[in-house]
Design a protein around this motif. Structure first.
Motif, PDB file in Angstrom:
ATOM      1  N   ARG A  18       0.844  -1.198   0.000  1.00 57.62           N
ATOM      2  CA  ARG A  18       0.000   0.000   0.000  1.00 57.62           C
ATOM      3  C   ARG A  18       0.883   1.253   0.000  1.00 57.62           C
ATOM      4  NH1 ARG A  18      -3.003  -3.138  -1.260  1.00 57.62           N
ATOM      5  NH2 ARG A  18      -2.443  -1.957  -3.090  1.00 57.62           N
ATOM      6  N   GLY A  19       0.231   2.370  -0.337  1.00 57.03           N
ATOM      7  CA  GLY A  19       0.962   3.610  -0.568  1.00 57.03           C
ATOM      8  C   GLY A  19       1.752   4.118   0.630  1.00 57.03           C
ATOM      9  N   ASP A  20       2.801   4.827   0.311  1.00 62.72           N
ATOM     10  CA  ASP A  20       3.694   5.394   1.316  1.00 62.72           C
ATOM     11  C   ASP A  20       2.916   6.316   2.280  1.00 62.72           C
ATOM     12  OD1 ASP A  20       6.755   6.049   1.808  1.00 62.72           O
ATOM     13  OD2 ASP A  20       5.604   7.896   2.018  1.00 62.72           O
ATOM     14  N   LYS A  41      -4.935   7.253  -5.700  1.00 65.15           N
ATOM     15  CA  LYS A  41      -4.938   5.783  -5.761  1.00 65.15           C
ATOM     16  C   LYS A  41      -3.809   5.222  -4.905  1.00 65.15           C
ATOM     17  CE  LYS A  41      -7.346   4.601  -9.802  1.00 65.15           C
ATOM     18  NZ  LYS A  41      -7.416   3.920 -11.063  1.00 65.15           N
ATOM     19  N   ASN A  42      -4.038   4.035  -4.402  1.00 71.22           N
ATOM     20  CA  ASN A  42      -3.073   3.343  -3.528  1.00 71.22           C
ATOM     21  C   ASN A  42      -2.759   4.172  -2.271  1.00 71.22           C
ATOM     22  OD1 ASN A  42      -1.701   0.900  -3.106  1.00 71.22           O
ATOM     23  ND2 ASN A  42       0.254   1.831  -3.636  1.00 71.22           N
ATOM     24  N   PHE A  43      -3.810   4.734  -1.704  1.00 66.05           N
ATOM     25  CA  PHE A  43      -3.664   5.526  -0.479  1.00 66.05           C
ATOM     26  C   PHE A  43      -3.292   4.599   0.685  1.00 66.05           C
ATOM     27  CE2 PHE A  43      -5.467   7.774   3.234  1.00 66.05           C
ATOM     28  CZ  PHE A  43      -4.806   8.981   3.084  1.00 66.05           C
ATOM     29  N   SER A  44      -2.441   5.078   1.578  1.00 70.45           N
ATOM     30  CA  SER A  44      -2.009   4.273   2.729  1.00 70.45           C
ATOM     31  C   SER A  44      -3.204   3.880   3.610  1.00 70.45           C
ATOM     32  CB  SER A  44      -1.023   5.087   3.562  1.00 70.45           C
ATOM     33  OG  SER A  44      -0.869   4.502   4.829  1.00 70.45           O
ATOM     34  N   CYS A 417      -0.404  -2.353  17.697  1.00 73.86           N
ATOM     35  CA  CYS A 417       0.229  -1.083  17.332  1.00 73.86           C
ATOM     36  C   CYS A 417       0.703  -1.050  15.874  1.00 73.86           C
ATOM     37  CB  CYS A 417       1.411  -0.814  18.267  1.00 73.86           C
ATOM     38  SG  CYS A 417       2.623  -2.129  18.278  1.00 73.86           S
ATOM     39  N   ILE A 418       0.860  -2.230  15.258  1.00 73.21           N
ATOM     40  CA  ILE A 418       1.392  -2.290  13.882  1.00 73.21           C
ATOM     41  C   ILE A 418       0.493  -1.534  12.902  1.00 73.21           C
ATOM     42  CG2 ILE A 418       1.869  -3.903  11.974  1.00 73.21           C
ATOM     43  CD1 ILE A 418       2.896  -5.876  14.055  1.00 73.21           C
ATOM     44  N   SER A 419      -0.813  -1.490  13.206  1.00 73.68           N
ATOM     45  CA  SER A 419      -1.760  -0.811  12.300  1.00 73.68           C
ATOM     46  C   SER A 419      -1.473   0.677  12.142  1.00 73.68           C
ATOM     47  CB  SER A 419      -3.186  -0.953  12.815  1.00 73.68           C
ATOM     48  OG  SER A 419      -3.509  -2.287  12.893  1.00 73.68           O
ATOM     49  N   LYS A 420      -0.687   1.209  13.042  1.00 69.28           N
ATOM     50  CA  LYS A 420      -0.364   2.639  12.940  1.00 69.28           C
ATOM     51  C   LYS A 420       0.221   2.954  11.560  1.00 69.28           C
ATOM     52  CE  LYS A 420       1.747   6.236  15.655  1.00 69.28           C
ATOM     53  NZ  LYS A 420       2.331   7.113  14.658  1.00 69.28           N
ATOM     54  N   SER A 421       1.076   2.022  11.058  1.00 68.27           N
ATOM     55  CA  SER A 421       1.641   2.287   9.730  1.00 68.27           C
ATOM     56  C   SER A 421       1.322   1.197   8.715  1.00 68.27           C
ATOM     57  CB  SER A 421       3.160   2.455   9.809  1.00 68.27           C
ATOM     58  OG  SER A 421       3.774   1.256  10.222  1.00 68.27           O
ATOM     59  N   PHE A 422       1.098  -0.064   9.173  1.00 59.91           N
ATOM     60  CA  PHE A 422       1.110  -1.161   8.210  1.00 59.91           C
ATOM     61  C   PHE A 422       0.136  -2.273   8.623  1.00 59.91           C
ATOM     62  CE2 PHE A 422       4.457  -3.994   5.827  1.00 59.91           C
ATOM     63  CZ  PHE A 422       3.498  -4.287   4.864  1.00 59.91           C
ATOM     64  N   PRO A 423      -1.184  -2.005   8.497  1.00 53.50           N
ATOM     65  CA  PRO A 423      -2.171  -2.989   8.969  1.00 53.50           C
ATOM     66  C   PRO A 423      -2.053  -4.365   8.301  1.00 53.50           C
ATOM     67  CG  PRO A 423      -3.242  -0.932   8.312  1.00 53.50           C
ATOM     68  CD  PRO A 423      -1.803  -0.800   7.941  1.00 53.50           C
ATOM     69  N   ASP A 424      -1.507  -4.432   7.073  1.00 50.04           N
ATOM     70  CA  ASP A 424      -1.413  -5.713   6.347  1.00 50.04           C
ATOM     71  C   ASP A 424      -0.151  -6.519   6.663  1.00 50.04           C
ATOM     72  OD1 ASP A 424      -3.723  -5.281   5.000  1.00 50.04           O
ATOM     73  OD2 ASP A 424      -2.785  -4.553   3.160  1.00 50.04           O
TER      74      ASP A 424
END
Ligand code: S3P
Length: 435
Positions: A18-20, A41-44, A417-424
């Motif tokens: 996913r996006g930066d 498109k490809n929004f974080s 806490c990982i969802s803060k930047s990278f839920p996947d």
């Protein structure tokens, strides 16, 4: 809830990320104050970027979600933001708060910025100080020598300044640039050490009157015009976890498609290459507003590295995962001048030293000429251990990667806490994990 991590033998696969996160924040901010509609498109999917989205909705911007990662922002134009009905809750996002302090200090209404518990610990004086020099009326909670949220911003007419950055921080630079967009004249910024330049690039994309010459930036008030469509390239910080894992495990190879490779942010690639990583970069869109590449990375025999202070801003968020790489590399690694790690979501020097030591890594801190330094002597194996995230997404992800390379299972106290930047993150790990 705690999470069990079993060692993994190899990873393989092809990923789209996913996006930066940094670029996504900026796309929402500029899209909201531009003229016209912007399709992103490809929004974080990160919680931090959702906080920025919510903030602009509460400032009167119409934002539509189309599917999982596409959004449409109906720009309000230069003076179109509306007074929020209540305090804006920015969750745990320090980036949203710092950039919004810059933007909102130029508006003709009052705003209150608040957030969740961890945000109340993030120092804000670094952005407030230059903004006050511009005439901004900002009140914050004073503690010791710094100032912290909640923040109260009252209307003020800002004047331009000549600002020499004293911390290499893209958030501070961005707050001053956003304020400069509305000040009465040309604001000039000098950056002794370059920090990520996503704001400058995004401002150019929206047609702002901005000029960047090496370490000098100048910005004058200007209307922004929507570029209509923005594709946010994949997040290099998210990619770095899989890159290090592919290097450390035997017989592994992954390809990560459409990743942002901004020169001010590619320190992790340079560092891994220096450590001997087998990385191949394939340029996809070199001349897009943010260069986009595919990265192919294979098992490698890593060796120790010295990361000098001036390089730190280009890999600041990747230091925890590079510490994991260094722990399993041959020889000594030194990370110099990493004091900024102390004011991230947690003190990442403490969190990484404590976790990696539990796994048997040889890691210690040193104060060299008053500058925080970490020295790591690589070991052959890390042991499974009980690990702690300290509520910090990057500590959690880095330690999960370390645990996947360990000789026995580990447990980490929290992965929410990982969802803060990278839920996947965990889902993707399971997809590429070939046990
Ligand atoms: C960011 C800048 C960096 C980085 C953070 C995101 C940004 O912080 O650590 O995760 O998007 O501008 P600093 O500006 O404090 O260095």
């Amino acid at each position: 809830m705690s999470y069990l991590i079993k060692p993994c033998r190899k990873i393989q696969g092809c990923l789209d990320l996913r996006g930066d996160k940094s670029i996504s924040h900026r796309a929402v901010i500029l899209g909201s104050i531009a003229k016209g509609r912007t399709l992103i498109k490809n929004f974080s999917l990160s919680e931090d970027c959702q906080a920025t989205l919510r903030a602009f909705k509460s400032l009167g911007v119409k934002i539509e979600k189309k599917g999982k990662d596409t959004i449409v922002i109906y720009g309000q134009g230069f003076s179109g933001l509306k007074e929020p009905k209540q305090a804006i809750n920015l969750g745990e996002s320090g980036t949203s708060m710092r950039m919004l302090i810059g933007l909102l200090s130029t508006q003709n209404f009052e705003s209150k910025l608040s957030g969740e518990k961890s945000l109340f610990k993030r120092p804000m004086l670094r952005v407030i100080r230059p903004l006050r020099l511009m005439g901004a009326d900002i009140k914050a909670r004073k503690k010791g020598r710094d100032e912290y949220p909640p923040i109260l911003i009252s209307p003020a007419n800002l004047r331009p300044i000549n600002f020499k950055m004293y911390i290499a921080s893209a958030q501070v630079k961005s707050a001053v640039l956003l304020a400069g967009l509305y000040a009465r004249g040309t604001t000039k910024i000098y950056e002794p050490v370059k920090s990520r330049d996503h704001t400058e690039r995004m401002l150019k994309l929206f047609g702002a009157d901005i000029d960047v010459k090496g370490k000098n930036i100048s910005i004058s008030p200007s209307e922004l015009i929507s570029p209509r469509k923005i594709y946010i390239p994949g997040d290099i910080s998210s990619a770095s976890f899989f890159m290090v894992l592919a290097c450390l495990l035997k017989k592994s190879c992954i390809r990560i498609n459409n990743v942002s490779l901004n020169p001010s942010r590619c320190g992790v690639i340079n560092a891994l290459k220096k450590m001997g990583a087998d990385i191949n970069i394939i340029y996809k869109r070199k001349n897009y507003f943010e260069p986009m590449v595919d990265i192919v990375i294979k098992s490698s025999n890593l060796k120790g590295i010295v990361v000098a202070k001036d390089i730190i801003p280009s890999l600041i968020d990747e230091l925890p995962i590079l510490m994991v790489a260094a722990s399993l590399a041959k020889g000594r690694s030194v990370f110099e001048g990493i004091g900024e790690l102390k004011v991230k979501e947690t003190d990442r020097i403490k969190s990484m030293v404590s976790n990696l030591s539990r796994m048997g890594a040889k890691i210690k801190t040193q104060a060299r000429a008053g500058k925080e330094t970490i020295v790591i002597e690589g070991v052959n194996v890390l042991k499974g251990a009980n690990l702690r995230s300290f509520g910090d997404h990057r500590t959690a992800m880095s330690m999960i990667i370390a645990a996947l390379c360990a000789d026995s299972p580990s447990r980490i106290d929290d992965v929410k806490c990982i969802s803060k930047s990278f839920p996947d993150f965990l889902k993707i790990l399971n997809q590429i994990n070939k046990l």
